[in-house]
Scaffold this active site. Structure first.
Site, PDB file in Angstrom:
ATOM      1  N   GLY A   1       0.796  -1.360   0.018  1.00 56.50           N
ATOM      2  CA  GLY A   1       0.075   0.148   0.053  1.00 56.50           C
ATOM      3  C   GLY A   1       0.919   1.142  -0.066  1.00 56.50           C
ATOM      4  O   GLY A   1       0.359   2.333   0.309  1.00 56.50           O
ATOM      5  N   THR A   2       2.189   1.110  -0.373  1.00 54.08           N
ATOM      6  CA  THR A   2       2.933   2.243  -0.569  1.00 54.08           C
ATOM      7  C   THR A   2       2.499   3.376  -1.336  1.00 54.08           C
ATOM      8  O   THR A   2       2.393   4.610  -0.931  1.00 54.08           O
ATOM      9  CB  THR A   2       4.330   1.846  -1.181  1.00 54.08           C
ATOM     10  OG1 THR A   2       4.671   0.631  -0.770  1.00 54.08           O
ATOM     11  CG2 THR A   2       5.397   2.803  -0.319  1.00 54.08           C
TER      12      THR A   2
ATOM     13  N   TRP B   1      -0.469   3.924  -2.737  1.00 51.27           N
ATOM     14  CA  TRP B   1      -1.600   4.595  -2.243  1.00 51.27           C
ATOM     15  C   TRP B   1      -1.326   5.547  -1.128  1.00 51.27           C
ATOM     16  O   TRP B   1      -1.858   6.771  -1.321  1.00 51.27           O
ATOM     17  CB  TRP B   1      -2.448   3.470  -1.762  1.00 51.27           C
ATOM     18  CG  TRP B   1      -3.711   3.736  -1.182  1.00 51.27           C
ATOM     19  CD1 TRP B   1      -4.616   4.955  -1.479  1.00 51.27           C
ATOM     20  CD2 TRP B   1      -4.987   3.122  -0.402  1.00 51.27           C
ATOM     21  NE1 TRP B   1      -5.724   5.019  -0.779  1.00 51.27           N
ATOM     22  CE2 TRP B   1      -5.907   3.611   0.022  1.00 51.27           C
ATOM     23  CE3 TRP B   1      -4.602   1.770   0.214  1.00 51.27           C
ATOM     24  CZ2 TRP B   1      -6.717   3.238   0.542  1.00 51.27           C
ATOM     25  CZ3 TRP B   1      -5.699   1.338   0.979  1.00 51.27           C
ATOM     26  CH2 TRP B   1      -6.699   2.122   1.139  1.00 51.27           C
TER      27      TRP B   1
ATOM     28  N   HIS C   1      11.529   1.282   1.654  1.00 47.38           N
ATOM     29  CA  HIS C   1      11.176  -0.333   1.934  1.00 47.38           C
ATOM     30  C   HIS C   1      12.307  -0.517   2.926  1.00 47.38           C
ATOM     31  O   HIS C   1      12.107  -1.938   3.224  1.00 47.38           O
ATOM     32  CB  HIS C   1      10.962  -1.202   0.718  1.00 47.38           C
ATOM     33  CG  HIS C   1      10.040  -0.735  -0.127  1.00 47.38           C
ATOM     34  ND1 HIS C   1       8.748  -0.855   0.147  1.00 47.38           N
ATOM     35  CD2 HIS C   1      10.151  -0.677  -1.519  1.00 47.38           C
ATOM     36  CE1 HIS C   1       7.741  -0.490  -0.887  1.00 47.38           C
ATOM     37  NE2 HIS C   1       8.684  -0.397  -1.902  1.00 47.38           N
TER      38      HIS C   1
ATOM     39  N   ARG D   1       0.861  -5.307   5.804  1.00 48.64           N
ATOM     40  CA  ARG D   1      -0.360  -5.944   4.657  1.00 48.64           C
ATOM     41  C   ARG D   1      -0.213  -7.284   5.159  1.00 48.64           C
ATOM     42  O   ARG D   1       0.882  -7.868   5.256  1.00 48.64           O
ATOM     43  CB  ARG D   1      -0.260  -5.451   3.502  1.00 48.64           C
ATOM     44  CG  ARG D   1      -1.442  -6.195   2.563  1.00 48.64           C
ATOM     45  CD  ARG D   1      -1.224  -5.870   0.946  1.00 48.64           C
ATOM     46  NE  ARG D   1      -2.410  -6.087   0.318  1.00 48.64           N
ATOM     47  CZ  ARG D   1      -2.357  -5.967  -0.946  1.00 48.64           C
ATOM     48  NH1 ARG D   1      -1.184  -5.719  -1.845  1.00 48.64           N
ATOM     49  NH2 ARG D   1      -3.403  -6.723  -1.561  1.00 48.64           N
TER      50      ARG D   1
ATOM     51  N   TYR E   1      -2.971  -2.153   5.964  1.00 51.84           N
ATOM     52  CA  TYR E   1      -3.505  -1.749   4.865  1.00 51.84           C
ATOM     53  C   TYR E   1      -4.897  -2.363   4.626  1.00 51.84           C
ATOM     54  O   TYR E   1      -6.082  -1.393   4.256  1.00 51.84           O
ATOM     55  CB  TYR E   1      -3.003  -2.692   3.533  1.00 51.84           C
ATOM     56  CG  TYR E   1      -3.259  -2.759   2.285  1.00 51.84           C
ATOM     57  CD1 TYR E   1      -2.996  -1.544   1.333  1.00 51.84           C
ATOM     58  CD2 TYR E   1      -4.006  -3.999   2.022  1.00 51.84           C
ATOM     59  CE1 TYR E   1      -3.768  -1.995   0.147  1.00 51.84           C
ATOM     60  CE2 TYR E   1      -4.718  -3.883   0.427  1.00 51.84           C
ATOM     61  CZ  TYR E   1      -4.447  -2.773  -0.504  1.00 51.84           C
ATOM     62  OH  TYR E   1      -4.885  -2.971  -1.596  1.00 51.84           O
TER      63      TYR E   1
ATOM     64  N   THR F   1      -7.815   9.522  -3.996  1.00 51.83           N
ATOM     65  CA  THR F   1      -6.990   8.371  -3.452  1.00 51.83           C
ATOM     66  C   THR F   1      -7.828   7.158  -3.506  1.00 51.83           C
ATOM     67  O   THR F   1      -7.224   6.041  -3.116  1.00 51.83           O
ATOM     68  CB  THR F   1      -6.514   8.690  -1.690  1.00 51.83           C
ATOM     69  OG1 THR F   1      -8.129   8.909  -1.248  1.00 51.83           O
ATOM     70  CG2 THR F   1      -5.664   9.964  -1.883  1.00 51.83           C
TER      71      THR F   1
ATOM     72  N   ASP G   1      -9.879   3.147  -7.941  1.00 50.77           N
ATOM     73  CA  ASP G   1     -10.387   3.655  -9.352  1.00 50.77           C
ATOM     74  C   ASP G   1      -9.688   4.842 -10.068  1.00 50.77           C
ATOM     75  O   ASP G   1      -9.167   4.665 -11.132  1.00 50.77           O
ATOM     76  CB  ASP G   1     -11.939   3.779  -9.465  1.00 50.77           C
ATOM     77  CG  ASP G   1     -12.596   2.506  -9.289  1.00 50.77           C
ATOM     78  OD1 ASP G   1     -11.735   1.244  -9.495  1.00 50.77           O
ATOM     79  OD2 ASP G   1     -13.831   2.416  -8.876  1.00 50.77           O
TER      80      ASP G   1
ATOM     81  N   GLY H   1       5.140  10.811 -38.579  1.00 51.51           N
ATOM     82  CA  GLY H   1       4.984   9.840 -39.940  1.00 51.51           C
ATOM     83  C   GLY H   1       4.555  10.824 -41.097  1.00 51.51           C
ATOM     84  O   GLY H   1       3.949  10.401 -41.998  1.00 51.51           O
TER      85      GLY H   1
HETATM   86  S1  PPS Z   1       5.056  -1.267  -4.270  1.00 49.99           S
HETATM   87  O1  PPS Z   1       5.388  -1.806  -5.629  1.00 49.99           O
HETATM   88  O2  PPS Z   1       6.013  -1.807  -3.394  1.00 49.99           O
HETATM   89  O3  PPS Z   1       5.426   0.291  -4.519  1.00 49.99           O
HETATM   90  O4  PPS Z   1       3.693  -1.751  -4.254  1.00 49.99           O
HETATM   91  P1  PPS Z   1       2.588  -0.858  -3.148  1.00 49.99           P
HETATM   92  O5  PPS Z   1       2.430   0.447  -3.699  1.00 49.99           O
HETATM   93  O6  PPS Z   1       3.301  -1.036  -1.702  1.00 49.99           O
HETATM   94  O7  PPS Z   1       1.527  -2.027  -3.232  1.00 49.99           O
HETATM   95  C1  PPS Z   1       0.712  -2.307  -4.398  1.00 49.99           C
HETATM   96  C2  PPS Z   1      -0.498  -2.800  -3.988  1.00 49.99           C
HETATM   97  O8  PPS Z   1      -1.521  -1.624  -3.562  1.00 49.99           O
HETATM   98  C3  PPS Z   1      -2.713  -1.674  -4.072  1.00 49.99           C
HETATM   99  N1  PPS Z   1      -3.261  -0.203  -4.424  1.00 49.99           N
HETATM  100  C4  PPS Z   1      -4.049   0.153  -3.672  1.00 49.99           C
HETATM  101  N2  PPS Z   1      -5.179  -0.570  -3.192  1.00 49.99           N
HETATM  102  C5  PPS Z   1      -6.174   0.314  -2.610  1.00 49.99           C
HETATM  103  N3  PPS Z   1      -6.162   1.469  -3.163  1.00 49.99           N
HETATM  104  C6  PPS Z   1      -5.635   2.161  -3.725  1.00 49.99           C
HETATM  105  N4  PPS Z   1      -5.904   3.460  -3.940  1.00 49.99           N
HETATM  106  C7  PPS Z   1      -4.479   1.518  -4.042  1.00 49.99           C
HETATM  107  N5  PPS Z   1      -3.517   1.751  -5.057  1.00 49.99           N
HETATM  108  C8  PPS Z   1      -2.691   0.881  -5.225  1.00 49.99           C
HETATM  109  C9  PPS Z   1      -2.202  -2.349  -5.684  1.00 49.99           C
HETATM  110  O9  PPS Z   1      -3.318  -2.520  -6.320  1.00 49.99           O
HETATM  111  C10 PPS Z   1      -1.346  -3.269  -5.249  1.00 49.99           C
HETATM  112  O10 PPS Z   1      -2.008  -4.430  -4.748  1.00 49.99           O
HETATM  113  P2  PPS Z   1      -2.383  -5.629  -5.477  1.00 49.99           P
HETATM  114  O11 PPS Z   1      -2.958  -6.784  -4.600  1.00 49.99           O
HETATM  115  O12 PPS Z   1      -1.135  -6.470  -6.326  1.00 49.99           O
HETATM  116  O13 PPS Z   1      -3.572  -5.184  -6.187  1.00 49.99           O
END
Ligand code: PPS
Length: 284
Positions: A56-57, A59, A111, A129, A190, A224, A227, A257
């Site tokens: 959730g980073t 996000w 991280h 998470r 998360y 945030t 979607d 082009g």
């Molecule tokens: S990274 O690569 O370490 O920076 O990834 P990180 O951002 O920590 O985590 C990615 C997962 O967070 C989900 N994600 C979200 N979840 C809920 N709400 C929001 N707004 C959101 N934005 C990103 C993202 O889909 C990844 O989870 P998974 O399970 O793979 O879908």
């Protein structure tokens, strides 16, 4: 004879490859240690957003950006706003001197495990998470972004042994859990954020002491959401970050082009130089 030379060259490069790899990582390690432990000067208002990957980073980065700015979204990539602390320093895309120039409060993504994170009077937000969900998400990330070719079973075994980027999820979580009640640590899950985003976004705002006017909240909450962020995926995808770090630009492959652009763009001098080369090399 040719075969013998080829074999010797093959053996030589076989010997050199691991040596170069070892030396490169040694140099990177020494450089990183110097920059983080000796050169980096923490500020009391620094904010470190720390997670084990896939927790959730991104996000939370967007939450922090929306809370700390007027909430526009026209940035090229979130990493240009909040540096990815260890990656930027490790890959020299940013120097400690660059970090010194950033306005306060500086917000860093990291991280790093607890023992490695720079310590100061600043704030630390740690998002954890569910480990099984992390394993699945990290597996997909390894396949799509890190070139991993194996199946989930293979990845899961590596994950359990901590033989993945950022090593053991268990050790990472444990290292930070020990400090979850420190006054300068906000430790969130998360899954809780998913259940009640507004409550936790407000918690983050309070912890960071951001003053948010009531009329700002609807936009912050909208921007945030999953979607909204998915619609702007390129601004968050690490692939964009890597391209930008390498000075590469996406969506620029198909340009015009059309014929005749050279005639318009070249100077008279460039046209003469071109013609000279044409006459010299083309004789049919
Ligand atoms: S990274 O690569 O370490 O920076 O990834 P990180 O951002 O920590 O985590 C990615 C997962 O967070 C989900 N994600 C979200 N979840 C809920 N709400 C929001 N707004 C959101 N934005 C990103 C993202 O889909 C990844 O989870 P998974 O399970 O793979 O879908």
């Amino acid at each position: 004879m040719k075969r013998l030379i080829s074999w010797s060259m093959k053996m030589f490069s076989k010997f050199l490859h691991p040596l170069i790899k070892l030396l490169t990582s040694l140099v990177k390690g020494v450089d990183f240690y110097r920059q983080v432990k000796l050169d980096f000067v923490a500020r009391p208002d620094d904010i470190f957003l720390v997670t084990y990957p896939r927790s959730g980073t991104t996000w939370t980065q967007m939450i922090l950006y929306q809370l700390s700015s007027n909430g526009n979204t026209d940035f090229t990539h979130i990493s240009r706003i909040f540096p990815y602390f260890e990656r930027s320093l490790m890959f020299n895309t940013i120097t400690v001197a660059d970090l010194d120039k950033l306005p306060s409060p500086r917000i860093f993504k990291s991280h790093l495990p607890y023992d490695y994170i720079p310590k100061g009077a600043g704030k630390y937000i740690y998002i954890a998470r569910n480990g099984q969900d992390v394993a699945v998400s990290y597996y997909h990330f390894h396949r799509t972004h890190l070139g991993f070719k194996g199946d989930f079973d293979e990845f899961f075994n590596l994950f359990l042994k901590g033989k993945v980027l950022y090593r053991s999820w268990f050790a990472h979580i444990n290292g930070w859990l020990v400090h979850k009640d420190s006054p300068n640590v906000l430790f969130l899950w998360y899954e809780d954020m998913l259940k009640d985003s507004e409550k936790y976004i407000r918690k983050i705002a309070d912890f960071c002491e951001f003053q948010i006017e009531p009329e700002q909240w609807p936009e912050i909450l909208k921007r945030t959401t999953f979607d909204f962020m998915k619609k702007h995926a390129k601004q968050f995808d690490p692939i964009t970050e890597r391209l930008l770090d390498d000075g590469l630009i996406q969506d620029a492959f198909f340009r015009q082009g059309k014929a005749g652009e050279g005639k318009q763009c070249l100077t008279a001098e460039q046209k003469i130089l071109f013609q000279k080369n044409f006459d010299k090399y083309i004789d049919v």
